[in-house]
Design a protein around this motif. Structure first.
Motif, PDB file in Angstrom:
ATOM      1  N   ARG A   1       0.847  -1.189   0.000  1.00 58.27           N
ATOM      2  CA  ARG A   1       0.000   0.000   0.000  1.00 58.27           C
ATOM      3  C   ARG A   1       0.887   1.245   0.000  1.00 58.27           C
ATOM      4  O   ARG A   1       1.761   1.409   0.856  1.00 58.27           O
ATOM      5  CB  ARG A   1      -0.925  -0.011   1.222  1.00 58.27           C
ATOM      6  N   LEU A   2       0.634   2.117  -0.955  1.00 55.32           N
ATOM      7  CA  LEU A   2       1.428   3.335  -1.090  1.00 55.32           C
ATOM      8  C   LEU A   2       0.581   4.594  -0.992  1.00 55.32           C
ATOM      9  O   LEU A   2       1.034   5.673  -1.374  1.00 55.32           O
ATOM     10  CB  LEU A   2       2.178   3.324  -2.440  1.00 55.32           C
ATOM     11  N   GLY A   3      -0.646   4.449  -0.505  1.00 55.64           N
ATOM     12  CA  GLY A   3      -1.516   5.622  -0.448  1.00 55.64           C
ATOM     13  C   GLY A   3      -1.772   6.135  -1.846  1.00 55.64           C
ATOM     14  O   GLY A   3      -2.208   5.395  -2.720  1.00 55.64           O
ATOM     15  N   ASN A   4      -1.467   7.410  -2.077  1.00 54.53           N
ATOM     16  CA  ASN A   4      -1.678   7.996  -3.393  1.00 54.53           C
ATOM     17  C   ASN A   4      -0.409   7.979  -4.250  1.00 54.53           C
ATOM     18  O   ASN A   4      -0.387   8.599  -5.319  1.00 54.53           O
ATOM     19  CB  ASN A   4      -2.177   9.437  -3.248  1.00 54.53           C
ATOM     20  N   ASN A   5       0.616   7.283  -3.804  1.00 53.45           N
ATOM     21  CA  ASN A   5       1.821   7.152  -4.616  1.00 53.45           C
ATOM     22  C   ASN A   5       1.656   6.051  -5.651  1.00 53.45           C
ATOM     23  O   ASN A   5       0.862   5.119  -5.483  1.00 53.45           O
ATOM     24  CB  ASN A   5       3.030   6.831  -3.728  1.00 53.45           C
ATOM     25  N   HIS A   6       2.442   6.154  -6.715  1.00 51.03           N
ATOM     26  CA  HIS A   6       2.452   5.140  -7.761  1.00 51.03           C
ATOM     27  C   HIS A   6       3.665   4.242  -7.550  1.00 51.03           C
ATOM     28  O   HIS A   6       4.757   4.738  -7.248  1.00 51.03           O
ATOM     29  CB  HIS A   6       2.536   5.804  -9.145  1.00 51.03           C
ATOM     30  N   PRO A   7       3.509   2.915  -7.708  1.00 47.98           N
ATOM     31  CA  PRO A   7       4.656   2.038  -7.447  1.00 47.98           C
ATOM     32  C   PRO A   7       5.777   2.152  -8.470  1.00 47.98           C
ATOM     33  O   PRO A   7       6.933   1.831  -8.173  1.00 47.98           O
ATOM     34  CB  PRO A   7       4.041   0.636  -7.493  1.00 47.98           C
ATOM     35  N   ASN A   8       5.453   2.630  -9.674  1.00 46.34           N
ATOM     36  CA  ASN A   8       6.431   2.613 -10.753  1.00 46.34           C
ATOM     37  C   ASN A   8       6.768   3.972 -11.350  1.00 46.34           C
ATOM     38  O   ASN A   8       7.637   4.052 -12.223  1.00 46.34           O
ATOM     39  CB  ASN A   8       5.941   1.701 -11.894  1.00 46.34           C
ATOM     40  N   VAL A   9       6.083   5.020 -10.917  1.00 49.52           N
ATOM     41  CA  VAL A   9       6.279   6.343 -11.518  1.00 49.52           C
ATOM     42  C   VAL A   9       6.329   7.404 -10.421  1.00 49.52           C
ATOM     43  O   VAL A   9       5.503   7.400  -9.513  1.00 49.52           O
ATOM     44  CB  VAL A   9       5.140   6.689 -12.511  1.00 49.52           C
TER      45      VAL A   9
END
Length: 413
Positions: free
Chosen positions: A241-249
């Motif tokens: 879970r990254l909240g509103n972050n993107h895992p790849n960008v």
């Protein structure tokens, strides 16, 4: 009348759909077929109907202020006729079998094997209509150790991995698994079901052969993990879970502004360079830590802190205007009322208005794909329970008023 509301033949105008489904996944699929021109007959239990007719408030109200169906029902049941049949009774099951004999498609979402006791499973209906396309929508599919389980969207969001990547990380305030705000597993499955049905229609047109379609919420959700599943299957990376972050960008998230929040989504180095220049810090784009997307991921927190400081000095609308000017993808976080008030949504005609025979008006959302030759049409408002029973039994089965009256008296319809 808006052009989008003018009835047309539609690409699927030659198809008859017998819809035995209820709630969301199945009805979503049949509404797609209906929007594209298919004749859809929704079979519901007499006196009760689809569960979502009562899933309110809010409820529809007629011109005299009487409460009717829940708004939920209206989201996925336009362009359908409602027929009430109790197929737990042998006479009712026989009516459905006769309707299936003249249908192109049967769509159902009962528990695996649940319709066999009524003789309404695929094998029984195939015997009376070998060209039938029969689509079963279930939580876990027709096979496997979970096939017998009931499946609801919330459950599948958890079991299918979606909630493991949705929400804030554990160490943050409010951290923990979070479901999506719409029943996306149901909607994903409805869309896959519609696509599979159309593939089966094409196959039948080429070969004359019908078939059974096994469409599961669980399978559909796993398929929709997309890049997150690829990160694990290909790279061995367990998505978190990254909240509103993107895992790849990076940067690709929500940032606070002086009076709200803004989404900034830089999909390449050029956009990132323009972002930095627009915010008065062009040198950040050439910092070795941030020069490439891979570097920005490694140094995500440092960069996010810098961008948060820069963006929080400006008002939201000013940020959106500034970044749009330099072609950096960005936008506000709209409420649902904001969405339908948006000038672009209005220009695209996303809100439509339908009216029932009694004059009750209700708004809905337009079919999103624009077909130049065979556009979607909105011919029928979501039906009142059983409103089309008499007409449909006459046109599909040739039953006269006296025959239907006897069925009503016996509680079959």
């Amino acid at each position: 009348m808006s052009p989008s509301l003018i009835p047309g033949p539609g690409a699927l105008g030659h198809l008859r759909v017998l819809d035995l489904s209820r709630v969301l996944a199945g009805p979503w699929a049949s509404q797609i077929l209906g929007d594209l021109g298919a004749e859809v007959v929704k079979v519901e239990a007499p006196g009760q109907g689809d569960d979502t007719r009562t899933w309110g408030p809010p409820f529809l109200t007629d011109s005299e202020g009487n409460t009717g169906d829940a708004a939920y029902f209206s989201a996925c049941n336009r362009n359908k006729r409602s027929v009430t049949i109790d197929f737990a009774k042998p006479e009712g099951a026989e009516l459905v079998r006769r309707m299936a004999a003249g249908a192109d498609i049967v769509l159902e979402n009962f528990k695996t094997g649940g319709l066999a006791k009524y003789g309404l499973d695929y094998e029984n209906l195939k015997a009376v209509n070998p060209k039938l396309i029969y689509c079963s929508v279930t939580g876990f599919g027709q096979t496997g150790p979970y096939a017998h389980r009931a499946g609801y969207d919330f459950l599948i969001q958890g079991m299918g991995g979606l909630m493991s990547v949705t929400g804030h990380p554990e160490h943050m305030p409010g951290g923990g698994p979070m479901k999506v705000g719409v029943a996306v597993c149901d909607l994903f499955t409805g869309m896959y079901a519609a696509v599979a049905i159309l593939a089966a229609v094409t196959h039948r047109e080429r070969t004359g052969e019908g078939q059974h379609i096994d469409c599961a919420l669980f399978d559909s959700q796993v398929a929709m993990l997309a890049n997150q599943s690829a990160n694990w299957l290909v790279g061995g990376v367990v998505p978190e879970r990254l909240g509103n972050n993107h895992p790849n960008v990076v940067p690709y998230r929500v940032y606070p502004t002086a009076d709200g929040h803004v989404i900034v989504a830089c999909g390449n180095d050029g956009q990132f360079q323009r972002l930095c220049a627009a915010l008065g810090r062009p040198e950040l784009a050439y910092d070795e830590r941030f020069l490439t997307n891979a570097g920005r991921i490694v140094n995500r927190q440092v960069l996010d802190d810098l961008l948060t400081e820069l963006l929080s000095e400006h008002c939201r609308d000013a940020v959106v205007t500034l970044l749009e000017t330099v072609h950096v993808p960005c936008g506000p976080i709209n409420t649902v009322p904001d969405v339908f008030a948006d000038r672009h949504a209005r220009a695209r005609g996303l809100e439509i208005e339908l009216a029932r025979e009694d004059g009750t008006k209700l708004s809905g959302v337009a079919f999103p794909a624009r077909l130049s030759a065979t556009p979607a049409s909105y011919r029928r408002a979501p039906p009142v329970l059983g409103q089309d029973t008499q007409e449909t039994l006459r046109t599909w089965l040739g039953l006269d008023e006296e025959a239907v009256a006897r069925l009503r008296q016996d509680g079959v319809v």
